[in-house]
Design a protein around this motif. Sequence first.
Motif, PDB file in Angstrom:
ATOM      1  N   ARG A  83       0.794  -1.249  -0.128  1.00  0.00           N
ATOM      2  CA  ARG A  83       0.012  -0.118  -0.216  1.00  0.00           C
ATOM      3  C   ARG A  83       0.695   1.484  -0.130  1.00  0.00           C
ATOM      4  O   ARG A  83       0.248   2.553  -0.964  1.00  0.00           O
ATOM      5  CB  ARG A  83      -1.036  -0.237   1.077  1.00  0.00           C
ATOM      6  N   GLU A  84       1.838   0.816   0.646  1.00  0.00           N
ATOM      7  CA  GLU A  84       2.997   1.955   0.458  1.00  0.00           C
ATOM      8  C   GLU A  84       3.373   2.310  -0.958  1.00  0.00           C
ATOM      9  O   GLU A  84       2.981   3.427  -0.971  1.00  0.00           O
ATOM     10  CB  GLU A  84       4.308   2.276   2.028  1.00  0.00           C
ATOM     11  N   SER A  85       3.834   1.517  -1.163  1.00  0.00           N
ATOM     12  CA  SER A  85       4.144   1.427  -2.406  1.00  0.00           C
ATOM     13  C   SER A  85       3.260   2.509  -3.710  1.00  0.00           C
ATOM     14  O   SER A  85       3.607   2.953  -4.156  1.00  0.00           O
ATOM     15  CB  SER A  85       5.284   0.880  -3.170  1.00  0.00           C
ATOM     16  N   LEU A  86       2.548   1.868  -3.430  1.00  0.00           N
ATOM     17  CA  LEU A  86       1.285   2.338  -4.373  1.00  0.00           C
ATOM     18  C   LEU A  86       0.917   3.621  -3.999  1.00  0.00           C
ATOM     19  O   LEU A  86       0.324   4.572  -5.181  1.00  0.00           O
ATOM     20  CB  LEU A  86      -0.041   1.103  -4.580  1.00  0.00           C
ATOM     21  N   SER A  87       0.768   4.094  -3.203  1.00  0.00           N
ATOM     22  CA  SER A  87       0.874   5.875  -2.249  1.00  0.00           C
ATOM     23  C   SER A  87       1.999   6.889  -3.098  1.00  0.00           C
ATOM     24  O   SER A  87       1.561   7.945  -3.545  1.00  0.00           O
ATOM     25  CB  SER A  87       0.590   5.274  -1.012  1.00  0.00           C
ATOM     26  N   LEU A  88       2.607   6.173  -3.892  1.00  0.00           N
ATOM     27  CA  LEU A  88       4.161   6.693  -4.797  1.00  0.00           C
ATOM     28  C   LEU A  88       3.743   7.226  -5.529  1.00  0.00           C
ATOM     29  O   LEU A  88       3.794   7.894  -6.114  1.00  0.00           O
ATOM     30  CB  LEU A  88       5.270   5.832  -4.133  1.00  0.00           C
ATOM     31  N   TRP A  89       2.099   6.367  -6.257  1.00  0.00           N
ATOM     32  CA  TRP A  89       2.632   7.299  -7.747  1.00  0.00           C
ATOM     33  C   TRP A  89       0.974   7.885  -7.473  1.00  0.00           C
ATOM     34  O   TRP A  89      -0.055   8.241  -6.720  1.00  0.00           O
ATOM     35  CB  TRP A  89       1.411   5.396  -8.222  1.00  0.00           C
ATOM     36  N   HIS A  90       1.411   9.295  -8.029  1.00  0.00           N
ATOM     37  CA  HIS A  90       0.724  10.121  -8.798  1.00  0.00           C
ATOM     38  C   HIS A  90      -0.263  10.703  -9.823  1.00  0.00           C
ATOM     39  O   HIS A  90       0.302  11.336 -10.805  1.00  0.00           O
ATOM     40  CB  HIS A  90       1.405  11.329  -8.181  1.00  0.00           C
ATOM     41  N   GLY A  91      -0.512   9.200 -10.180  1.00  0.00           N
ATOM     42  CA  GLY A  91      -0.984   9.548 -11.902  1.00  0.00           C
ATOM     43  C   GLY A  91      -0.069   8.282 -12.970  1.00  0.00           C
ATOM     44  O   GLY A  91       1.036   7.482 -12.504  1.00  0.00           O
ATOM     45  N   GLU A  92      -0.529   8.391 -13.924  1.00  0.00           N
ATOM     46  CA  GLU A  92       0.681   7.984 -15.056  1.00  0.00           C
ATOM     47  C   GLU A  92       2.167   7.732 -14.759  1.00  0.00           C
ATOM     48  O   GLU A  92       2.589   9.587 -14.677  1.00  0.00           O
ATOM     49  CB  GLU A  92       0.370   8.141 -16.276  1.00  0.00           C
ATOM     50  N   ALA A  93       2.906   7.618 -14.889  1.00  0.00           N
ATOM     51  CA  ALA A  93       4.279   8.010 -14.405  1.00  0.00           C
ATOM     52  C   ALA A  93       5.093   8.193 -15.915  1.00  0.00           C
ATOM     53  O   ALA A  93       4.415   8.240 -17.253  1.00  0.00           O
ATOM     54  CB  ALA A  93       5.344   6.308 -14.241  1.00  0.00           C
ATOM     55  N   LEU A  94       5.825   9.191 -15.785  1.00  0.00           N
ATOM     56  CA  LEU A  94       6.430  10.008 -16.799  1.00  0.00           C
ATOM     57  C   LEU A  94       5.608  11.026 -17.588  1.00  0.00           C
ATOM     58  O   LEU A  94       5.828  10.997 -18.863  1.00  0.00           O
ATOM     59  CB  LEU A  94       7.054   9.664 -17.971  1.00  0.00           C
ATOM     60  N   ALA A  95       4.775  11.288 -16.648  1.00  0.00           N
ATOM     61  CA  ALA A  95       3.585  12.277 -17.625  1.00  0.00           C
ATOM     62  C   ALA A  95       4.328  13.497 -18.071  1.00  0.00           C
ATOM     63  O   ALA A  95       4.631  14.597 -17.459  1.00  0.00           O
ATOM     64  CB  ALA A  95       2.084  13.336 -16.538  1.00  0.00           C
ATOM     65  N   GLY A  96       3.035  13.731 -18.990  1.00  0.00           N
ATOM     66  CA  GLY A  96       4.012  14.741 -20.209  1.00  0.00           C
ATOM     67  C   GLY A  96       5.230  14.569 -20.985  1.00  0.00           C
ATOM     68  O   GLY A  96       5.293  15.820 -21.614  1.00  0.00           O
ATOM     69  N   LEU A  97       5.776  13.931 -21.196  1.00  0.00           N
ATOM     70  CA  LEU A  97       6.982  13.442 -21.637  1.00  0.00           C
ATOM     71  C   LEU A  97       6.506  13.111 -23.289  1.00  0.00           C
ATOM     72  O   LEU A  97       6.035  11.493 -23.090  1.00  0.00           O
ATOM     73  CB  LEU A  97       8.207  12.952 -20.634  1.00  0.00           C
ATOM     74  N   SER A  98       6.831  12.945 -23.908  1.00  0.00           N
ATOM     75  CA  SER A  98       6.516  12.525 -25.276  1.00  0.00           C
ATOM     76  C   SER A  98       7.403  11.890 -26.030  1.00  0.00           C
ATOM     77  O   SER A  98       8.987  11.707 -25.569  1.00  0.00           O
ATOM     78  CB  SER A  98       6.164  13.730 -26.146  1.00  0.00           C
ATOM     79  N   GLY A  99       7.246  10.969 -27.257  1.00  0.00           N
ATOM     80  CA  GLY A  99       8.473  10.594 -27.819  1.00  0.00           C
ATOM     81  C   GLY A  99       8.447   8.541 -27.782  1.00  0.00           C
ATOM     82  O   GLY A  99       7.812   8.063 -26.040  1.00  0.00           O
ATOM     83  N   PRO A 100       8.833   7.904 -27.928  1.00  0.00           N
ATOM     84  CA  PRO A 100       8.872   6.151 -28.547  1.00  0.00           C
ATOM     85  C   PRO A 100       9.653   5.809 -27.058  1.00  0.00           C
ATOM     86  O   PRO A 100       9.038   4.952 -26.730  1.00  0.00           O
ATOM     87  CB  PRO A 100      10.015   5.581 -29.982  1.00  0.00           C
ATOM     88  N   TRP A 101      10.424   6.214 -26.399  1.00  0.00           N
ATOM     89  CA  TRP A 101      11.601   5.579 -25.551  1.00  0.00           C
ATOM     90  C   TRP A 101      10.869   5.857 -24.027  1.00  0.00           C
ATOM     91  O   TRP A 101      10.672   5.423 -23.920  1.00  0.00           O
ATOM     92  CB  TRP A 101      12.598   6.615 -25.289  1.00  0.00           C
ATOM     93  N   PHE A 102      10.211   6.963 -23.647  1.00  0.00           N
ATOM     94  CA  PHE A 102      10.135   7.486 -22.458  1.00  0.00           C
ATOM     95  C   PHE A 102       7.738   7.085 -22.789  1.00  0.00           C
ATOM     96  O   PHE A 102       7.542   6.079 -21.760  1.00  0.00           O
ATOM     97  CB  PHE A 102       8.951   8.800 -22.614  1.00  0.00           C
ATOM     98  N   ALA A 103       7.195   6.317 -23.596  1.00  0.00           N
ATOM     99  CA  ALA A 103       6.091   5.783 -24.329  1.00  0.00           C
ATOM    100  C   ALA A 103       6.644   4.095 -23.886  1.00  0.00           C
ATOM    101  O   ALA A 103       5.815   3.436 -22.910  1.00  0.00           O
ATOM    102  CB  ALA A 103       5.704   5.485 -24.897  1.00  0.00           C
ATOM    103  N   ALA A 104       7.398   3.431 -23.808  1.00  0.00           N
ATOM    104  CA  ALA A 104       7.645   2.385 -23.344  1.00  0.00           C
ATOM    105  C   ALA A 104       8.602   2.186 -21.957  1.00  0.00           C
ATOM    106  O   ALA A 104       7.754   1.420 -21.726  1.00  0.00           O
ATOM    107  CB  ALA A 104       9.327   1.849 -23.852  1.00  0.00           C
ATOM    108  N   MET A 105       8.780   2.832 -21.769  1.00  0.00           N
ATOM    109  CA  MET A 105       9.597   3.319 -20.235  1.00  0.00           C
ATOM    110  C   MET A 105       8.114   2.915 -19.709  1.00  0.00           C
ATOM    111  O   MET A 105       7.641   2.857 -18.737  1.00  0.00           O
ATOM    112  CB  MET A 105      10.313   4.710 -19.730  1.00  0.00           C
TER     113      MET A 105
END
Length: 232
Positions: free
Chosen positions: A125-147
Amino acid sequence: MEFQVLGTIGAFGTGGRIDAGHAKQRAVLAVLLLDLNNVVPAAQLIDRIWGEDPPSSVRNVLSGYVARLRSALAAAADPAVSLSRRTGGYVLEASDEQVDLFRFRSLVSQANISGDDEQAAMLLRESLSLWHGEALAGLSGPWFAAMRTSLARQKMAALLDLNDIRLRQGQHQALASELAEHAAAHPADERLAGQLMRALYVSGRQAEALRWFEQTRQRLVNELGADPGPEL
């Protein structure tokens, strides 16, 4: 100082959020954070951020972004954090505990070896609370999409582990509605479908459990040409 990649890229000092600049500059910060304490070659940074269409003076542009990030981070005056140029590239040095992604992975690892469901559930639960939406939000490009896809899988694995614990703890009725929403968003995930079926069945909703199985089976056949695995 703390860094966030499990959401919008950000850096935070004692005075609040640190200005990491526009999207491309934040992308530089993100790449360096994901390779924390390792030298990232300039060519690799350029490829990950600009792909096959970098500006003509890309190395100068990159150097400018790094210089501005270095100034912003230096202003926070955290002796544990530094951004420097090394032979052929750049390195951001900090403690793993200062980056939410590495804290997330550490907590999941601790949960996996704890051997105690109560403690493991707390850690997950503590690990999941660290998420604040989609990872790497707002960054575009194939590498960021794959990550982003890779990190989403890691989050889902932690959530599924937590679901298994909650099922063992007898939280079937409470889980049924939550799992139905997740299963609808991930209709081909057999493990998730199995968890939902178990929650429904133990809650006395056998017909619904069988309907979810049939929906999952049909989707797997139509999309993958395969029947569900024996566990489902």
